[in-house]
Design a protein around this motif. Structure first.
Motif: not given
Length: 133
Positions: A103-127
């Motif tokens: 769980p302490d692994f460093p976070p991602p610094r890059v996000s690719v293929y955003e056009e295929r992203r499920h729209r709700w994934t940006l809302e995960l932090a609000a859950l």
């Protein structure tokens, strides 16, 4: 120097990774979604000469959304995909971040293929957080 170990689900296939990854990314491409069974994949790229591999792996090569091939190595016993060799980046291996189970692994610094992203994934932090029982 950091030393991390990635393993498959049963522990038969193991990678030792020395040093920090050169890239940590989230991929939203459809092929990564199918490969992981999730809505995105998270991977860390390491120089091949910093990685040691122990155990048996089965291989499967596919062409990704970019048109480049990658050879995936997965455990023949439990089926976990642990790492892959992207043809577009010779001399590097990509390791599934979940294989480190850290769980302490460093976070991602890059996000690719955003056009295929499920729209709700940006809302995960609000859950709301749930406590497992």
């Amino acid at each position: 120097m950091a030393r991390r170990t990635a393993t498959c689900g049963c522990g038969q296939l193991r990678l030792g990774c020395a040093g920090e990854p050169v890239r940590i990314s989230i991929c939203h491409c459809l092929e990564c979604q199918k490969r992981t069974g999730s809505v995105f994949a998270v991977q860390a790229r390491f120089a091949t000469d910093t990685v040691t591999i122990a155990g048996r792996s089965s291989r499967w090569t596919r062409v990704g959304d970019s048109g480049a091939a990658a050879t995936f190595h997965f455990c023949p016993d439990c089926g976990s995909t642990v790492y892959w060799e992207p043809s577009a980046f010779p001399g590097f291996v990509s390791v599934a971040v979940g294989s480190f189970a850290d769980p302490d692994f460093p976070p991602p610094r890059v996000s690719v293929y955003e056009e295929r992203r499920h729209r709700w994934t940006l809302e995960l932090a609000a859950l709301p957080l749930e406590h497992h029982f």
